[in-house]
Motif scaffolding. Structure first.
Motif, PDB file in Angstrom:
ATOM      1  N   CYS A   2       0.814  -1.220   0.000  1.00 42.85           N
ATOM      2  CA  CYS A   2       0.000   0.000   0.000  1.00 42.85           C
ATOM      3  C   CYS A   2       0.850   1.274   0.000  1.00 42.85           C
ATOM      4  CB  CYS A   2      -0.935   0.008   1.208  1.00 42.85           C
ATOM      5  SG  CYS A   2      -1.992  -1.451   1.323  1.00 42.85           S
ATOM      6  N   ALA A   3       2.005   1.215   0.668  1.00 49.17           N
ATOM      7  CA  ALA A   3       2.843   2.413   0.771  1.00 49.17           C
ATOM      8  C   ALA A   3       3.411   2.837  -0.569  1.00 49.17           C
ATOM      9  CB  ALA A   3       3.987   2.164   1.751  1.00 49.17           C
ATOM     10  N   GLU A   4       3.481   1.933  -1.535  1.00 46.90           N
ATOM     11  CA  GLU A   4       4.052   2.280  -2.832  1.00 46.90           C
ATOM     12  C   GLU A   4       3.263   3.419  -3.495  1.00 46.90           C
ATOM     13  OE1 GLU A   4       6.859   0.986  -3.878  1.00 46.90           O
ATOM     14  OE2 GLU A   4       7.043  -0.627  -2.403  1.00 46.90           O
ATOM     15  N   CYS A   5       1.978   3.500  -3.201  1.00 50.37           N
ATOM     16  CA  CYS A   5       1.156   4.584  -3.739  1.00 50.37           C
ATOM     17  C   CYS A   5       0.840   5.648  -2.688  1.00 50.37           C
ATOM     18  CB  CYS A   5      -0.154   4.036  -4.295  1.00 50.37           C
ATOM     19  SG  CYS A   5       0.020   3.082  -5.818  1.00 50.37           S
ATOM     20  N   HIS A   6       0.613   5.213  -1.461  1.00 47.23           N
ATOM     21  CA  HIS A   6       0.083   6.119  -0.440  1.00 47.23           C
ATOM     22  C   HIS A   6       1.153   6.843   0.376  1.00 47.23           C
ATOM     23  CE1 HIS A   6      -4.270   5.362  -0.699  1.00 47.23           C
ATOM     24  NE2 HIS A   6      -3.936   4.139  -1.054  1.00 47.23           N
ATOM     25  N   THR A   7       2.432   6.669   0.026  1.00 50.55           N
ATOM     26  CA  THR A   7       3.503   7.345   0.755  1.00 50.55           C
ATOM     27  C   THR A   7       4.337   8.176  -0.210  1.00 50.55           C
ATOM     28  OG1 THR A   7       3.599   5.498   2.318  1.00 50.55           O
ATOM     29  CG2 THR A   7       5.459   7.017   2.326  1.00 50.55           C
ATOM     30  N   ALA A   8       4.674   9.389   0.200  1.00 57.13           N
ATOM     31  CA  ALA A   8       5.488  10.271  -0.635  1.00 57.13           C
ATOM     32  C   ALA A   8       6.896   9.702  -0.792  1.00 57.13           C
ATOM     33  CB  ALA A   8       5.555  11.663  -0.009  1.00 57.13           C
ATOM     34  N   ARG A   9       7.567  10.117  -1.863  1.00 60.23           N
ATOM     35  CA  ARG A   9       8.918   9.642  -2.162  1.00 60.23           C
ATOM     36  C   ARG A   9       9.900  10.811  -2.153  1.00 60.23           C
ATOM     37  NH1 ARG A   9       8.941   4.422  -4.247  1.00 60.23           N
ATOM     38  NH2 ARG A   9       6.847   3.578  -4.572  1.00 60.23           N
ATOM     39  N   ASN A  10      11.167  10.455  -1.937  1.00 54.12           N
ATOM     40  CA  ASN A  10      12.203  11.481  -1.979  1.00 54.12           C
ATOM     41  C   ASN A  10      12.713  11.671  -3.409  1.00 54.12           C
ATOM     42  OD1 ASN A  10      14.042   9.355  -2.492  1.00 54.12           O
ATOM     43  ND2 ASN A  10      14.448   9.089  -0.302  1.00 54.12           N
ATOM     44  N   ALA A  11      13.732  12.483  -3.565  1.00 51.89           N
ATOM     45  CA  ALA A  11      14.216  12.819  -4.908  1.00 51.89           C
ATOM     46  C   ALA A  11      14.767  11.614  -5.647  1.00 51.89           C
ATOM     47  CB  ALA A  11      15.280  13.905  -4.815  1.00 51.89           C
ATOM     48  N   VAL A  55      10.757   5.548  -0.805  1.00 44.59           N
ATOM     49  CA  VAL A  55       9.611   5.881   0.045  1.00 44.59           C
ATOM     50  C   VAL A  55      10.077   6.607   1.299  1.00 44.59           C
ATOM     51  CG1 VAL A  55       7.840   4.857   1.539  1.00 44.59           C
ATOM     52  CG2 VAL A  55       8.119   4.035  -0.806  1.00 44.59           C
ATOM     53  N   ASP A  56       9.399   7.689   1.657  1.00 44.40           N
ATOM     54  CA  ASP A  56       9.711   8.467   2.849  1.00 44.40           C
ATOM     55  C   ASP A  56       9.006   7.845   4.049  1.00 44.40           C
ATOM     56  OD1 ASP A  56      10.156  10.302   4.842  1.00 44.40           O
ATOM     57  OD2 ASP A  56       9.151  11.974   3.833  1.00 44.40           O
ATOM     58  N   ARG A  57       9.744   7.082   4.815  1.00 40.38           N
ATOM     59  CA  ARG A  57       9.126   6.358   5.929  1.00 40.38           C
ATOM     60  C   ARG A  57       8.622   7.287   7.022  1.00 40.38           C
ATOM     61  NH1 ARG A  57      11.694   0.610   7.495  1.00 40.38           N
ATOM     62  NH2 ARG A  57      11.639  -0.377   5.454  1.00 40.38           N
ATOM     63  N   THR A  58       9.123   8.510   7.085  1.00 35.80           N
ATOM     64  CA  THR A  58       8.642   9.435   8.105  1.00 35.80           C
ATOM     65  C   THR A  58       7.228   9.923   7.797  1.00 35.80           C
ATOM     66  OG1 THR A  58       9.545  11.418   7.013  1.00 35.80           O
ATOM     67  CG2 THR A  58      10.995  10.220   8.512  1.00 35.80           C
ATOM     68  N   ALA A  59       6.773   9.680   6.570  1.00 32.97           N
ATOM     69  CA  ALA A  59       5.415  10.079   6.177  1.00 32.97           C
ATOM     70  C   ALA A  59       4.629   8.843   5.720  1.00 32.97           C
ATOM     71  CB  ALA A  59       5.470  11.115   5.062  1.00 32.97           C
ATOM     72  N   TRP A  60       4.831   7.739   6.413  1.00 34.10           N
ATOM     73  CA  TRP A  60       4.271   6.445   6.021  1.00 34.10           C
ATOM     74  C   TRP A  60       2.746   6.491   5.881  1.00 34.10           C
ATOM     75  CZ3 TRP A  60       6.442   2.286   4.100  1.00 34.10           C
ATOM     76  CH2 TRP A  60       5.789   1.050   4.156  1.00 34.10           C
ATOM     77  N   LEU A  61       2.286   6.212   4.682  1.00 37.04           N
ATOM     78  CA  LEU A  61       0.854   6.162   4.335  1.00 37.04           C
ATOM     79  C   LEU A  61       0.176   7.531   4.464  1.00 37.04           C
ATOM     80  CD1 LEU A  61      -0.225   2.780   5.997  1.00 37.04           C
ATOM     81  CD2 LEU A  61       0.580   3.178   3.663  1.00 37.04           C
ATOM     82  N   GLY A  62       0.979   8.594   4.466  1.00 35.67           N
ATOM     83  CA  GLY A  62       0.432   9.935   4.657  1.00 35.67           C
ATOM     84  C   GLY A  62      -0.012  10.630   3.388  1.00 35.67           C
ATOM     85  N   GLY A  63      -0.136   9.892   2.286  1.00 31.16           N
ATOM     86  CA  GLY A  63      -0.569  10.491   1.034  1.00 31.16           C
ATOM     87  C   GLY A  63       0.601  10.902   0.162  1.00 31.16           C
ATOM     88  N   ASN A 101      -4.134  10.416   2.201  1.00 34.34           N
ATOM     89  CA  ASN A 101      -3.562  10.041   3.487  1.00 34.34           C
ATOM     90  C   ASN A 101      -4.489   9.003   4.122  1.00 34.34           C
ATOM     91  OD1 ASN A 101      -2.840   9.956   6.230  1.00 34.34           O
ATOM     92  ND2 ASN A 101      -2.536  12.157   6.393  1.00 34.34           N
ATOM     93  N   ILE A 102      -3.973   7.801   4.417  1.00 30.89           N
ATOM     94  CA  ILE A 102      -4.818   6.767   5.017  1.00 30.89           C
ATOM     95  C   ILE A 102      -4.371   6.430   6.434  1.00 30.89           C
ATOM     96  CG2 ILE A 102      -5.624   5.774   2.852  1.00 30.89           C
ATOM     97  CD1 ILE A 102      -3.509   3.566   3.140  1.00 30.89           C
ATOM     98  N   THR A 103      -3.606   7.356   7.059  1.00 33.10           N
ATOM     99  CA  THR A 103      -3.322   7.217   8.485  1.00 33.10           C
ATOM    100  C   THR A 103      -4.523   7.780   9.252  1.00 33.10           C
ATOM    101  OG1 THR A 103      -2.321   9.409   8.849  1.00 33.10           O
ATOM    102  CG2 THR A 103      -0.899   7.666   7.958  1.00 33.10           C
ATOM    103  N   PRO A 104      -4.580   7.571  10.579  1.00 30.66           N
ATOM    104  CA  PRO A 104      -5.712   8.102  11.344  1.00 30.66           C
ATOM    105  C   PRO A 104      -5.882   9.614  11.224  1.00 30.66           C
ATOM    106  CG  PRO A 104      -4.585   6.433  12.637  1.00 30.66           C
ATOM    107  CD  PRO A 104      -3.743   6.664  11.406  1.00 30.66           C
ATOM    108  N   ALA A 105      -4.834  10.343  10.840  1.00 27.05           N
ATOM    109  CA  ALA A 105      -4.964  11.794  10.686  1.00 27.05           C
ATOM    110  C   ALA A 105      -5.706  12.175   9.418  1.00 27.05           C
ATOM    111  CB  ALA A 105      -3.580  12.448  10.672  1.00 27.05           C
TER     112      ALA A 105
END
Length: 295
Positions: free
Chosen positions: A201-210, A214-222, A234-238
């Motif tokens: 799921c994170a392959e789409c729902h997590t932002a990537r760096n340059a 995958v940016d693990r600090t923003a895991w599943l954050g859109g 963003n599919i985290t509770p926030a």
């Protein structure tokens, strides 16, 4: 001066040799599947949990045709356009692959010929898959219809077309550790496996760096949609305030609590998660309620 040039030449050669060694394709040990026997019935559930048809079925395929994994679907990115390969049991697909070949592809991102795969194939998530699940998936894939389709070659320019360089990329981003390190219970642990490994799921729902990691600090954050249209949510509770029951129902029927319905690529995801057991959909929901919120 001559001594200095010799020293410089030695340093350059040693550096190149070290880089060549570090970027080599890293296969699994030959014993990785010892004692493991694939089961096609179990493999069917792995197939749907992994969403294989969403990428590898022919573009526009519907119903039974989605089980013909002919490839050809295009995936645009900042690094070029990648085309999903044929993974049907044919000579143009993976008909001559062993379970170990599939395990090396999924867990290490290495082809049977020893080349690095591009991470458009989500081996950075599949790296967490168990050998048993990979063997089961292989057993199921061999039961599917064969296709002779030849997918187009990737359209990737310099320097991203240097496959050996992917060995360096993997040193940075190919890791098999878990993001949620302390699951609350067995249900959350199962959900973690389905989301972080098979479901990728994170392959789409997590932002990537340059560099595309995958940016693990923003895991599943859109993340931005690679198509350039809108944003993947963003599919985290926030970002997702649905109850666990709402999430499980959405993964089954595609209906949101507001009676909207899944569309676009998420419709393909729902077609897969609808085939999972109620317990697995509930486990995914429990995991999504347990991950840290990303504002």
């Amino acid at each position: 001066m001559y001594t200095l040039l010799r020293l410089l030449a030695f340093v350059i050669v040693a550096g190149l040799a070290t880089a060549w060694f570090l970027t080599r394709p890293d296969r699994l040990p030959d014993t990785a599947l010892d004692g493991v026997t694939g089961d096609a019935t179990r493999g069917e559930q792995v197939f749907y949990a992994g969403g294989c048809a969403s990428c590898h079925a022919a573009p526009g395929a519907q119903d039974a045709a989605k089980l013909v994994l002919a490839g050809g679907r295009a995936f645009a990115s900042d690094f070029g356009t990648f085309y999903a390969p044929n993974i049907s049991p044919s000579a143009q697909g993976i008909g001559d692959w062993t379970a170990m070949d599939l395990a090396n592809a999924m867990i290490r991102g290495v082809s049977p010929s020893g080349a690095h795969y591009y991470p458009a194939f989500p081996y950075t998530s599949y790296a967490r898959a168990t050998p048993q699940d990979v063997a089961d998936l292989h057993a199921f894939l061999t039961t599917l219809p064969a296709s002779d389709n030849q997918a187009p070659p990737h359209e990737v320019g310099f320097p991203f077309n240097i496959r050996r360089a992917l060995g360096g990329w993997k040193l940075l981003f190919l890791k098999d550790d878990w993001v949620l390190t302390d699951p609350a219970d067995d249900q959350v642990a199962r959900g973690r496996y389905l989301v972080e490994a098979l479901g990728h799921c994170a392959e789409c729902h997590t932002a990537r760096n340059a560099l595309g990691g995958v940016d693990r600090t923003a895991w599943l954050g859109g993340a931005p949609n690679p198509s350039g249209e809108g944003r993947i949510p963003n599919i985290t509770p926030a970002g997702l305030d649905w109850s666990a029951g709402d999430i499980a129902e959405y993964l089954s029927s595609g209906f949101t609590p507001e009676f909207d319905v899944a569309g676009g690529e998420m419709a393909d995801v729902i077609a897969n998660t609808a085939q999972l057991t109620d317990a697995d959909r509930a486990a995914i929901a429990a995991y999504l309620k347990a991950v840290p919120p990303v504002p």
